[in-house]
Motif scaffolding. Structure first.
Motif, PDB file in Angstrom:
ATOM      1  N   ARG A  19      84.366  22.243  63.674  1.00 17.81           N
ATOM      2  CA  ARG A  19      83.891  23.541  64.113  1.00 17.81           C
ATOM      3  C   ARG A  19      83.990  23.626  65.638  1.00 17.81           C
ATOM      4  NH1 ARG A  19      81.419  27.832  62.130  1.00 17.81           N
ATOM      5  NH2 ARG A  19      81.384  26.945  60.015  1.00 17.81           N
ATOM      6  N   PRO A  20      84.360  24.768  66.208  1.00 19.78           N
ATOM      7  CA  PRO A  20      84.361  24.894  67.667  1.00 19.78           C
ATOM      8  C   PRO A  20      82.961  24.608  68.203  1.00 19.78           C
ATOM      9  CG  PRO A  20      84.480  27.057  66.629  1.00 19.78           C
ATOM     10  CD  PRO A  20      84.689  26.040  65.543  1.00 19.78           C
ATOM     11  N   ALA A  21      82.893  23.828  69.283  1.00 23.08           N
ATOM     12  CA  ALA A  21      81.593  23.301  69.710  1.00 23.08           C
ATOM     13  C   ALA A  21      81.265  23.692  71.143  1.00 23.08           C
ATOM     14  CB  ALA A  21      81.564  21.786  69.561  1.00 23.08           C
ATOM     15  N   VAL A  22      79.954  23.766  71.379  1.00 26.29           N
ATOM     16  CA  VAL A  22      79.402  24.013  72.708  1.00 26.29           C
ATOM     17  C   VAL A  22      78.401  22.905  72.995  1.00 26.29           C
ATOM     18  CG1 VAL A  22      78.058  25.575  74.155  1.00 26.29           C
ATOM     19  CG2 VAL A  22      79.678  26.511  72.479  1.00 26.29           C
ATOM     20  N   PHE A  23      78.552  22.249  74.129  1.00 23.85           N
ATOM     21  CA  PHE A  23      77.598  21.225  74.531  1.00 23.85           C
ATOM     22  C   PHE A  23      76.582  21.841  75.475  1.00 23.85           C
ATOM     23  CE2 PHE A  23      75.975  17.927  77.342  1.00 23.85           C
ATOM     24  CZ  PHE A  23      75.641  16.915  76.449  1.00 23.85           C
ATOM     25  N   LEU A  24      75.296  21.594  75.202  1.00 27.14           N
ATOM     26  CA  LEU A  24      74.242  22.081  76.083  1.00 27.14           C
ATOM     27  C   LEU A  24      73.869  20.995  77.083  1.00 27.14           C
ATOM     28  CD1 LEU A  24      71.803  24.008  73.706  1.00 27.14           C
ATOM     29  CD2 LEU A  24      73.861  24.810  74.867  1.00 27.14           C
ATOM     30  N   ALA A  25      74.120  21.260  78.353  1.00 29.21           N
ATOM     31  CA  ALA A  25      73.702  20.358  79.421  1.00 29.21           C
ATOM     32  C   ALA A  25      72.280  20.749  79.806  1.00 29.21           C
ATOM     33  CB  ALA A  25      74.656  20.440  80.602  1.00 29.21           C
ATOM     34  N   ASN A  26      71.329  20.254  79.039  1.00 28.03           N
ATOM     35  CA  ASN A  26      69.918  20.576  79.275  1.00 28.03           C
ATOM     36  C   ASN A  26      69.388  19.702  80.401  1.00 28.03           C
ATOM     37  OD1 ASN A  26      69.989  22.338  77.073  1.00 28.03           O
ATOM     38  ND2 ASN A  26      69.443  20.716  75.637  1.00 28.03           N
ATOM     39  N   MET A  27      68.916  20.312  81.452  1.00 31.06           N
ATOM     40  CA  MET A  27      68.515  19.573  82.641  1.00 31.06           C
ATOM     41  C   MET A  27      67.001  19.557  82.784  1.00 31.06           C
ATOM     42  SD  MET A  27      71.425  18.580  83.609  1.00 31.06           S
ATOM     43  CE  MET A  27      70.772  17.677  85.007  1.00 31.06           C
ATOM     44  N   GLY A  28      66.482  18.340  82.992  1.00 31.58           N
ATOM     45  CA  GLY A  28      65.059  18.181  83.221  1.00 31.58           C
ATOM     46  C   GLY A  28      64.284  18.043  81.924  1.00 31.58           C
ATOM     47  N   PRO A  29      62.962  18.039  82.025  1.00 28.58           N
ATOM     48  CA  PRO A  29      62.123  17.892  80.830  1.00 28.58           C
ATOM     49  C   PRO A  29      62.258  19.096  79.904  1.00 28.58           C
ATOM     50  CG  PRO A  29      60.779  18.419  82.748  1.00 28.58           C
ATOM     51  CD  PRO A  29      62.159  18.140  83.270  1.00 28.58           C
ATOM     52  N   ILE A  30      61.737  18.921  78.683  1.00 29.64           N
ATOM     53  CA  ILE A  30      61.873  19.980  77.668  1.00 29.64           C
ATOM     54  C   ILE A  30      61.290  21.295  78.155  1.00 29.64           C
ATOM     55  CG2 ILE A  30      61.090  20.689  75.371  1.00 29.64           C
ATOM     56  CD1 ILE A  30      61.441  17.798  74.463  1.00 29.64           C
ATOM     57  N   SER A  31      60.144  21.245  78.807  1.00 32.27           N
ATOM     58  CA  SER A  31      59.511  22.479  79.285  1.00 32.27           C
ATOM     59  C   SER A  31      60.389  23.224  80.272  1.00 32.27           C
ATOM     60  CB  SER A  31      58.160  22.162  79.921  1.00 32.27           C
ATOM     61  OG  SER A  31      58.328  21.276  81.028  1.00 32.27           O
ATOM     62  N   GLN A  32      61.288  22.518  80.940  1.00 34.03           N
ATOM     63  CA  GLN A  32      62.154  23.132  81.949  1.00 34.03           C
ATOM     64  C   GLN A  32      63.371  23.812  81.337  1.00 34.03           C
ATOM     65  OE1 GLN A  32      62.855  20.844  85.595  1.00 34.03           O
ATOM     66  NE2 GLN A  32      65.049  21.253  85.392  1.00 34.03           N
ATOM     67  N   HIS A  33      63.902  23.232  80.275  1.00 39.77           N
ATOM     68  CA  HIS A  33      65.171  23.760  79.742  1.00 39.77           C
ATOM     69  C   HIS A  33      65.063  24.421  78.379  1.00 39.77           C
ATOM     70  CE1 HIS A  33      65.300  19.602  77.886  1.00 39.77           C
ATOM     71  NE2 HIS A  33      65.550  20.364  76.835  1.00 39.77           N
ATOM     72  N   LYS A  34      63.936  24.240  77.652  1.00 42.95           N
ATOM     73  CA  LYS A  34      63.870  24.634  76.242  1.00 42.95           C
ATOM     74  C   LYS A  34      64.133  26.116  76.021  1.00 42.95           C
ATOM     75  CE  LYS A  34      60.909  24.430  72.133  1.00 42.95           C
ATOM     76  NZ  LYS A  34      61.960  25.008  71.349  1.00 42.95           N
ATOM     77  N   ALA A  35      63.555  26.991  76.813  1.00 42.19           N
ATOM     78  CA  ALA A  35      63.704  28.435  76.576  1.00 42.19           C
ATOM     79  C   ALA A  35      65.174  28.831  76.603  1.00 42.19           C
ATOM     80  CB  ALA A  35      62.909  29.217  77.603  1.00 42.19           C
ATOM     81  N   ARG A  36      65.887  28.351  77.617  1.00 43.44           N
ATOM     82  CA  ARG A  36      67.301  28.736  77.723  1.00 43.44           C
ATOM     83  C   ARG A  36      68.171  27.945  76.753  1.00 43.44           C
ATOM     84  NH1 ARG A  36      67.468  30.113  84.233  1.00 43.44           N
ATOM     85  NH2 ARG A  36      67.163  32.367  83.924  1.00 43.44           N
ATOM     86  N   ALA A  37      67.779  26.759  76.387  1.00 44.06           N
ATOM     87  CA  ALA A  37      68.535  26.011  75.373  1.00 44.06           C
ATOM     88  C   ALA A  37      68.430  26.703  74.018  1.00 44.06           C
ATOM     89  CB  ALA A  37      68.014  24.583  75.284  1.00 44.06           C
ATOM     90  N   ASP A  38      67.233  27.159  73.669  1.00 44.74           N
ATOM     91  CA  ASP A  38      67.063  27.882  72.398  1.00 44.74           C
ATOM     92  C   ASP A  38      67.854  29.185  72.413  1.00 44.74           C
ATOM     93  OD1 ASP A  38      65.409  25.884  71.515  1.00 44.74           O
ATOM     94  OD2 ASP A  38      63.544  26.997  71.833  1.00 44.74           O
ATOM     95  N   PHE A  39      67.802  29.891  73.545  1.00 45.65           N
ATOM     96  CA  PHE A  39      68.556  31.144  73.657  1.00 45.65           C
ATOM     97  C   PHE A  39      70.053  30.869  73.501  1.00 45.65           C
ATOM     98  CE2 PHE A  39      71.118  33.930  76.347  1.00 45.65           C
ATOM     99  CZ  PHE A  39      70.789  35.178  75.834  1.00 45.65           C
ATOM    100  N   SER A  40      70.537  29.838  74.168  1.00 48.47           N
ATOM    101  CA  SER A  40      71.976  29.522  74.120  1.00 48.47           C
ATOM    102  C   SER A  40      72.404  29.113  72.718  1.00 48.47           C
ATOM    103  CB  SER A  40      72.294  28.399  75.110  1.00 48.47           C
ATOM    104  OG  SER A  40      71.973  28.793  76.430  1.00 48.47           O
ATOM    105  N   THR A  41      71.550  28.369  72.019  1.00 51.66           N
ATOM    106  CA  THR A  41      71.884  27.950  70.658  1.00 51.66           C
ATOM    107  C   THR A  41      72.093  29.177  69.756  1.00 51.66           C
ATOM    108  OG1 THR A  41      70.653  25.890  70.896  1.00 51.66           O
ATOM    109  CG2 THR A  41      71.051  26.671  68.655  1.00 51.66           C
ATOM    110  N   GLY A  42      71.169  30.109  69.812  1.00 51.14           N
ATOM    111  CA  GLY A  42      71.309  31.319  69.008  1.00 51.14           C
ATOM    112  C   GLY A  42      72.494  32.169  69.433  1.00 51.14           C
TER     113      GLY A  42
END
Length: 713
Positions: free
Chosen positions: A585-608
């Motif tokens: 499947r075509p893939a996207v890697f998330l370069a999540n930077m810092g602790p979960i509290s720092q990146h989670k909101a935008r990581a969840d948004f990007s996943t969707g």
């Protein structure tokens, strides 16, 4: 409790210890809760109809509305055309049987009637609606849209062992009803069911057919002549049949909003009133024989209001033609929307159909089709038919919706919306009338252009995910198992139907059939049509004879059918095809930077965001350094890397991380989650290729990335 205490309790006002709050007090409290966000921006919603949907309504909103004092069964019929509404006459379970052959439709009907089906709702295929025999039609026209009906043998197989004394009919024959009606009436009589026992609707909708296909098999005047003849015959021989259809499915499925759909219905109804009056029928003969059919969408309160407004406006129209109160009563069939149904996460369609069906019930529809959850894929199977049919039974028997007459009546919100929808639709209806009526408006492309503009607005909202489609542009499930698809092999069906036609012609007297068709071409009466059917004439021959010596048939820009989800479904299908082609499947890697509290909101948004385009998202718990993130991104082999963190940390992260990735693999597309306005140019210069954020056009971004990465061939 002592009797004197009971009396005191009964006389005391309920909640008299609480001072009543005013709207102004409520609004002040609401604005305080919003913490500075403007009330109008956050709580008032502008609909596609340009109605400002309020968060709360009160008695003052409906104090001056004249229709709120009306009662069911009395003009203007906003609350219902029947005094007791559905209490004594429940809505008809009118499930469509969209099968291409008479045998399949009959088998489904025989299976479903003992299980709750009360109306034989038979959509016809394109060839039949165009008056073509299947062997004279293109293969794609045969079976597309419903039943291929061409001969008396077809009609007999269709109706075999079905009790038409009890089972209502609902058939939209397209531009001309007489050929279809003659086949079905003759087949019914062969079973011992006389025309006077047939009930329901077997009608024609020439303007609807013109809008849907862009052409008619005959001139509009000839279609009106035949419609008048069919109506006169039915008045004398089949008085319980409605003979005229005003269907708005074509407008709804092309993206029209509720007011546009209602305006087109009114304008079409008026066109039929005028045309048949010119042919000698009175308004009190015409109006009761009109069957309105509409689609009900997902905006629950607006849809309830629209159905109530439809009855009120139609009563106004017929009254303007001097029709009596019986003529003013609208006969309304509703189907749940095809526009809202999806191919992915198909079981969500059950939930969509439930809400739409409830709106149809609350709005007072007299018969309802509830979509099969797999409708967008093809033909229903027994399971999907059962689920849709049982929803009727649950709404009636478990929810007891039939026990209340106009339950939304008196609701401040629904009554106000009823008035607003009525006003918007009436304004659009008058604009069509100023154009010269519905036929002239279609010739000029007026409704087509207006609906295309609404459709573009809808698709833009869906593309930006301001309008959510669960399982498609939001919350997609890439691991779902798609349903088994029951699609029609049109080439095989076309060949089989050609054999059926050849056999039917071999079994008849060619001389008798030819003589009957010559007589029909001269008389153009229902009696002559019935005689031609008895002589073995086929659908195409009947239609051809009825259109003989006619003037040119009209042609207009057709209204194309669409579904809300189709853009994102195309992205998913493209990604699925790529997966099949390449094994990954075509893939996207998330370069999540810092602790979960720092990146989670935008990581969840990007996943969707990326999942909506069929991209697999490779996530993680975050990286402490750009070097770690770059190494992991490169090791993943993903063609797209999305950086997720906060605007405050991006200046230190983005340039270094982007450089580290592109230094090793310059072809990798780097995406930044967010849109830090002041630093966009700097990040682009550092190598960021895309920005994804709440205001981004999700569809266009994903389509562009699919092309860039070779996902789309």
């Amino acid at each position: 409790m002592p009797s004197e205490m009971q009396g005191t309790a009964q006389r005391a006002p309920l909640f008299d210890m609480f001072a009543p709050a005013t709207y102004e007090e409520w609004r002040a409290a609401a604005e305080k809760t919003l913490k500075g966000v403007p009330f109008e921006k956050r709580l008032i919603t502008k609909t596609y109809e340009q109605i400002l949907l309020q968060p709360i309504y009160n008695a003052a909103d409906i104090a001056e509305l004249p229709h709120t004092g009306s009662l069911p069964g009395f003009a203007p019929f906003v609350r219902d055309t029947r005094v007791l509404g559905p209490v004594l006459e429940r809505w008809q379970v009118a499930q469509e049987l969209p099968y291409p052959t008479a045998d399949e439709a009959n088998q489904a009907a025989q299976a479903d009637v003992p299980r709750g089906l009360t109306t034989l709702n038979l959509p016809l295929d394109q060839a039949t609606q165009h008056g073509l025999d299947p062997d004279a039609a293109a293969p794609a026209q045969v079976g597309t849209g419903g039943l291929s009906l061409a001969t008396l043998a077809d009609a007999r197989r269709l109706l075999a062992q079905l009790d038409l004394n009890r089972l209502a009919l609902l058939v939209n024959a397209g531009a001309q009803a007489m050929p279809v009606a003659a086949l079905l009436v003759t087949a019914a009589e062969a079973q011992g069911v006389t025309p006077d026992r047939l009930h329901g609707c077997l009608g024609a909708d020439p303007l609807g057919a013109l809008a849907a296909s862009g052409a008619l098999p005959a001139s509009l005047d000839r279609c009106y002549d035949l419609l008048a003849e069919w109506t006169r015959w039915a008045m004398a021989h089949a008085p319980r049949l409605r003979t005229i259809v005003v269907s708005t499915h074509v407008y709804h499925n092309s993206g029209a909003h509720a007011a546009q759909e209602l305006a087109c219905a009114l304008a079409t109804g008026v066109a039929y009133l005028r045309a048949l009056q010119e042919r000698g029928l009175s308004v009190n003969e015409i109006a009761p024989r009109i069957q309105f059919t509409c689609s009900v969408g997902s905006q629950f309160f607006l849809e309830v209001a629209r159905l109530r407004a439809a009855r009120m406006l139609w009563a106004r129209v017929v009254a303007a033609f001097d029709g009596d109160e019986t003529a003013q009563q609208m006969h309304l069939h509703a189907r749940t929307s095809a526009w809202t149904k999806t191919r992915y996460d198909v079981y969500n369609n059950m939930l969509r159909a439930t809400g739409e069906a409830m709106a149809a019930v609350m709005g007072g529809a007299q018969s309802i089709h509830i979509s099969h959850f797999d409708e967008a894929w093809g033909l229903p199977d027994e399971f999907s038919r059962r689920i849709a049919r049982n929803l009727h039974v649950i709404l009636q028997e478990e929810c007891n919706f039939f026990r209340l007459i106009d339950p939304p009546g008196g609701s401040w919100a629904v009554e106000k919306l009823t008035d607003e929808i009525a006003a918007k639709a009436w304004e659009l209806f008058q604009a069509i009338e100023r154009q010269g009526g519905m036929a002239a408006a279609l010739q000029a492309g007026m409704p087509q252009a207006a609906i295309a503009a609404t459709r573009a607005e809808r698709f833009a909202a869906i593309a930006q995910r301001r309008e959510v489609i669960v399982g498609v542009n939001m919350y997609p499930n890439l691991s779902e198992k798609l349903p088994e698809v029951r699609q029609i092999d049109h080439v095989q069906l076309h060949a089989a139907r050609a054999v059926d036609l050849r056999h039917a012609r071999e079994m008849r007297s060619e001389e008798a059939a030819k003589a009957a068709l010559v007589e029909l071409s001269h008389q153009r009466t229902m009696a002559a049509t019935l005689a031609a059917v008895q002589a073995g004439a086929t659908m195409g021959e009947l239609s051809g004879a009825l259109a003989a010596a006619d003037s040119a048939a009209p042609q207009v820009e057709l209204l194309p059918a669409h579904r809300a989800a189709e853009q994102f479904e195309a992205l998913r299908a493209t990604a699925d095809a790529y997966t099949t082609r390449t094994g990954r499947r075509p893939a996207v890697f998330l370069a999540n930077m810092g602790p979960i509290s720092q990146h989670k909101a935008r990581a969840d948004f990007s996943t969707g965001f990326f999942a909506a385009g069929g991209f697999a998202v490779i996530s993680n718990d975050g990286f402490a350094t750009t070097e770690e993130a770059a190494a992991a991104a490169l090791a993943s082999g993903a063609e797209i890397v999305t950086i997720c963190s906060t605007d405050e940390t991006y200046p230190d992260i983005v340039p270094a991380l982007t450089h580290a990735i592109k230094a090793q693999r310059p072809e990798v597309t780097v995406v930044l989650a967010g849109y830090p306005t002041d630093l966009i140019d700097m990040y682009r210069a550092a190598g960021v290729d895309e920005f994804i954020h709440l205001r981004a056009n999700c569809y266009e971004t994903l389509a562009r990335l699919q092309r860039l990465k070779g996902v789309a061939e």
